[in-house]
Design a protein around this motif. Structure first.
Motif, PDB file in Angstrom:
ATOM      1  N   ASN A 164     156.604  50.884 118.571  1.00  0.00           N
ATOM      2  CA  ASN A 164     157.474  51.297 117.469  1.00  0.00           C
ATOM      3  C   ASN A 164     157.771  50.072 116.613  1.00  0.00           C
ATOM      4  N   VAL A 165     157.549  50.178 115.328  1.00  0.00           N
ATOM      5  CA  VAL A 165     157.758  49.036 114.437  1.00  0.00           C
ATOM      6  C   VAL A 165     158.665  49.443 113.288  1.00  0.00           C
ATOM      7  N   LYS A 166     159.297  48.442 112.707  1.00  0.00           N
ATOM      8  CA  LYS A 166     160.153  48.667 111.546  1.00  0.00           C
ATOM      9  C   LYS A 166     159.439  48.206 110.286  1.00  0.00           C
ATOM     10  N   SER A 167     159.856  48.754 109.174  1.00  0.00           N
ATOM     11  CA  SER A 167     159.260  48.374 107.894  1.00  0.00           C
ATOM     12  C   SER A 167     159.417  46.868 107.678  1.00  0.00           C
ATOM     13  N   GLY A 168     158.315  46.198 107.313  1.00  0.00           N
ATOM     14  CA  GLY A 168     158.348  44.758 107.077  1.00  0.00           C
ATOM     15  C   GLY A 168     158.087  43.922 108.311  1.00  0.00           C
ATOM     16  N   GLU A 169     157.926  44.563 109.465  1.00  0.00           N
ATOM     17  CA  GLU A 169     157.676  43.815 110.701  1.00  0.00           C
ATOM     18  C   GLU A 169     156.212  43.381 110.765  1.00  0.00           C
ATOM     19  N   LEU A 170     155.964  42.176 111.305  1.00  0.00           N
ATOM     20  CA  LEU A 170     154.604  41.657 111.433  1.00  0.00           C
ATOM     21  C   LEU A 170     153.821  42.514 112.426  1.00  0.00           C
ATOM     22  N   ILE A 171     152.644  43.012 111.993  1.00  0.00           N
ATOM     23  CA  ILE A 171     151.827  43.837 112.886  1.00  0.00           C
ATOM     24  C   ILE A 171     150.441  43.230 113.123  1.00  0.00           C
ATOM     25  N   ALA A 172     150.044  42.244 112.316  1.00  0.00           N
ATOM     26  CA  ALA A 172     148.755  41.574 112.532  1.00  0.00           C
ATOM     27  C   ALA A 172     148.722  40.297 111.703  1.00  0.00           C
ATOM     28  N   SER A 173     147.908  39.341 112.141  1.00  0.00           N
ATOM     29  CA  SER A 173     147.717  38.118 111.356  1.00  0.00           C
ATOM     30  C   SER A 173     146.262  37.683 111.469  1.00  0.00           C
ATOM     31  N   MET A 174     145.785  37.028 110.397  1.00  0.00           N
ATOM     32  CA  MET A 174     144.380  36.647 110.290  1.00  0.00           C
ATOM     33  C   MET A 174     144.233  35.126 110.355  1.00  0.00           C
ATOM     34  N   ASP A 175     143.112  34.683 110.888  1.00  0.00           N
ATOM     35  CA  ASP A 175     142.791  33.255 110.906  1.00  0.00           C
ATOM     36  C   ASP A 175     142.497  32.804 109.471  1.00  0.00           C
ATOM     37  N   ASP A 176     143.140  31.696 109.023  1.00  0.00           N
ATOM     38  CA  ASP A 176     142.969  31.242 107.641  1.00  0.00           C
ATOM     39  C   ASP A 176     142.286  29.878 107.532  1.00  0.00           C
ATOM     40  N   VAL A 177     141.765  29.349 108.651  1.00  0.00           N
ATOM     41  CA  VAL A 177     141.155  28.012 108.636  1.00  0.00           C
ATOM     42  C   VAL A 177     139.949  27.975 107.699  1.00  0.00           C
ATOM     43  N   ASP A 178     139.067  28.957 107.814  1.00  0.00           N
ATOM     44  CA  ASP A 178     137.870  28.979 106.962  1.00  0.00           C
ATOM     45  C   ASP A 178     138.241  29.086 105.488  1.00  0.00           C
ATOM     46  N   LEU A 179     139.250  29.899 105.186  1.00  0.00           N
ATOM     47  CA  LEU A 179     139.671  30.048 103.790  1.00  0.00           C
ATOM     48  C   LEU A 179     140.190  28.730 103.225  1.00  0.00           C
ATOM     49  N   LYS A 180     140.979  28.021 104.012  1.00  0.00           N
ATOM     50  CA  LYS A 180     141.517  26.743 103.535  1.00  0.00           C
ATOM     51  C   LYS A 180     140.395  25.728 103.324  1.00  0.00           C
ATOM     52  N   ASN A 181     139.403  25.731 104.207  1.00  0.00           N
ATOM     53  CA  ASN A 181     138.256  24.830 104.029  1.00  0.00           C
ATOM     54  C   ASN A 181     137.479  25.180 102.763  1.00  0.00           C
ATOM     55  N   GLN A 182     137.293  26.478 102.531  1.00  0.00           N
ATOM     56  CA  GLN A 182     136.586  26.906 101.319  1.00  0.00           C
ATOM     57  C   GLN A 182     137.348  26.477 100.067  1.00  0.00           C
ATOM     58  N   LYS A 183     138.668  26.599 100.111  1.00  0.00           N
ATOM     59  CA  LYS A 183     139.462  26.206  98.948  1.00  0.00           C
ATOM     60  C   LYS A 183     139.339  24.708  98.691  1.00  0.00           C
ATOM     61  N   SER A 184     139.352  23.905  99.759  1.00  0.00           N
ATOM     62  CA  SER A 184     139.214  22.450  99.600  1.00  0.00           C
ATOM     63  C   SER A 184     137.865  22.100  98.973  1.00  0.00           C
ATOM     64  N   GLN A 185     136.811  22.771  99.422  1.00  0.00           N
ATOM     65  CA  GLN A 185     135.480  22.512  98.867  1.00  0.00           C
ATOM     66  C   GLN A 185     135.409  22.901  97.392  1.00  0.00           C
ATOM     67  N   LEU A 186     135.991  24.038  97.045  1.00  0.00           N
ATOM     68  CA  LEU A 186     135.969  24.479  95.648  1.00  0.00           C
ATOM     69  C   LEU A 186     136.794  23.555  94.760  1.00  0.00           C
ATOM     70  N   SER A 187     137.917  23.078  95.273  1.00  0.00           N
ATOM     71  CA  SER A 187     138.748  22.147  94.494  1.00  0.00           C
ATOM     72  C   SER A 187     137.990  20.850  94.233  1.00  0.00           C
ATOM     73  N   ALA A 188     137.243  20.382  95.243  1.00  0.00           N
ATOM     74  CA  ALA A 188     136.438  19.172  95.069  1.00  0.00           C
ATOM     75  C   ALA A 188     135.336  19.406  94.037  1.00  0.00           C
ATOM     76  N   GLN A 189     134.710  20.582  94.074  1.00  0.00           N
ATOM     77  CA  GLN A 189     133.671  20.902  93.090  1.00  0.00           C
ATOM     78  C   GLN A 189     134.251  20.947  91.682  1.00  0.00           C
ATOM     79  N   LEU A 190     135.482  21.449  91.570  1.00  0.00           N
ATOM     80  CA  LEU A 190     136.127  21.522  90.258  1.00  0.00           C
ATOM     81  C   LEU A 190     136.345  20.121  89.688  1.00  0.00           C
ATOM     82  N   LYS A 191     136.777  19.195  90.526  1.00  0.00           N
ATOM     83  CA  LYS A 191     136.947  17.810  90.076  1.00  0.00           C
ATOM     84  C   LYS A 191     135.604  17.198  89.689  1.00  0.00           C
TER      85      LYS A 191
END
Length: 411
Positions: A76-103
């Motif tokens: 039983n969950v309430k509105s706004g309660e955390l029900i799942a979370s995703m790994d974000d390591v790959d996304l952060k690495n991709q963002k760092s690479q894209l930021s470097a390419q932009l520079k």
């Protein structure tokens, strides 16, 4: 004498036989009859149903990645309660690479321009200014030499020397001015260069924005309070946006959902009355319900016999006295036709001859084959629209071979 007795006995037997025959023919036939009455003519059918949430949510991952947490099924969950979370390591690495390419793209654009050195420009400007001063002096010398040459005071060689000196000075100034113009022209951006690098930057920035949007969704929260009716993955598993991972159902707004055969669904309409049956141990409870939703399309399903059937999803709203859990089994009785207070007869009392319908009507104590007109019909009864009135008597079993027109009966 013996012959006379024999004839007498034969005569007695014949008289008795004739008497029995006459008695049998005139004896009323015992029958079972029923009185014609008005009744409610109802046609309905039954379908199995289950309790489902009127408001349910199917939740898919915001992007393809590994799950770091997911709520358990049945929670039983309430509105706004955390029900799942995703790994974000790959996304952060991709963002760092894209930021470097932009520079890097910004640096490439800067390098595409030839530099303009202030010292070089200043040196040329000084040389041009000095050259112009020299031209002014040489023009004075040229005018004086020309006057002297015209008067015959100096030879032609001296005049030509003054003329050539002025010409050379002017050429030197033009040369320096051309060098200065070339420096600025080389430093100017080539046509299309800005558009090219701007396009590359915009493409990289768009990818970064997409990653930022995904990073904002790494944690998945319940859109409403309710029960987790399905949890299709485990922590640590790789999940895809194409596959839902959670089904959340609101426990406050529930309906009875049935899958109705298309031929029956065609007779249904919103607001139609339904009887909902709930079985509690050996007891059945019945509640009035109303059809609140009829799906616009049919699904192909398999019957218990393994045959394919086309069925339409139908939702029925009702109020139960007992607590109902999601997934609870129910039974629906759905009316497809109701005619109140009409003359109705069981179909078993009606027989057909040459596509016409008849009943055996008792007129006084005599049978009459009465043709009848029928209207609506249910699974078991006909509506009689003509030829019979309330209170008339009819035979219950019209298939009795002894029944015939004009036969006397008792009941």
């Amino acid at each position: 004498m013996k012959k006379s007795i024999k004839f007498i006995l034969i005569g007695i037997i014949a008289v008795l036989a004739i008497g029995y025959t006459v008695y049998s023919m005139t004896k009323p036939l015992e029958v079972k009859a029923t009185k014609v009455e008005k009744a409610d003519l109802i046609s309905d059918f039954k379908e199995d149903a289950i309790v489902v949430s009127e408001d349910s949510y199917t939740i898919s991952p915001p992007y393809d990645a590994k799950l770091t947490f997911i709520v358990e099924q049945g929670a039983n969950v309430k509105s706004g309660e955390l029900i799942a979370s995703m790994d974000d390591v790959d996304l952060k690495n991709q963002k760092s690479q894209l930021s470097a390419q932009l520079k890097s793209v910004g640096g490439q654009q800067a390098m595409s321009k030839s530099p303009v050195y202030d010292s070089q420009v200043e040196s040329l400007n000084i040389a041009i200014a000095m050259g112009k001063d020299q031209i002014a002096r040489l023009e004075t010398s040229y005018e004086r030499a020309k006057a002297l040459y015209d008067s015959g005071a100096i030879p032609k060689v001296e005049f030509e020397a003054a003329e050539n000196a002025l010409h050379d000075a002017k050429n030197q100034v033009k040369l320096k001015e051309s060098e200065l113009a070339l420096i600025y022209e080389s430093a100017a951006e080539k046509p299309g260069t800005s558009t090219y690098y701007s396009g590359q930057k915009e493409a990289l920035q768009a990818q970064i924005r997409t990653i930022d949007e995904k990073l904002a969704k790494t944690k998945i929260y319940a859109p409403a309070s309710g029960v987790i009716t399905k949890s299709n993955a485990k922590s640590g598993a790789f999940v895809s946006t194409m596959t839902p991972i959670i089904e959340l159902s609101s426990a406050t707004q529930t309906v009875a959902r049935a899958n109705v055969l298309v031929q029956d669904a065609a007779a249904l309409k919103l607001g139609q009355n339904v009887t909902v049956t709930q079985k509690i141990r050996n007891e059945e409870k019945h509640y009035p319900g109303t059809i609140v939703k009829i799906s616009d399309y049919a699904n192909t399903m398999q019957s218990p016999l393994g045959l394919e059937e086309q069925r339409v999803e139908v939702d029925v709203a009702f109020q139960s006295e007992e607590k109902l859990f999601l997934g609870y089994d129910l039974s629906l009785t759905i009316e497809t036709m109701r005619k109140n207070s009409v003359i109705a007869l069981p179909k078993t009392t009606v027989f057909e001859i040459d596509d016409k319908k008849y009943v055996w009507k008792i007129d006084g104590q005599t049978l009459k084959k009465q043709e009848v007109e029928t209207g609506y019909e249910s699974d078991f009864d006909y509506e009689i629209t003509q030829s019979l009135s309330e209170g008339d008597l009819i035979i219950l079993d019209p298939n009795d071979a002894q029944l015939e027109e004009g036969k006397k009966v008792k009941y």
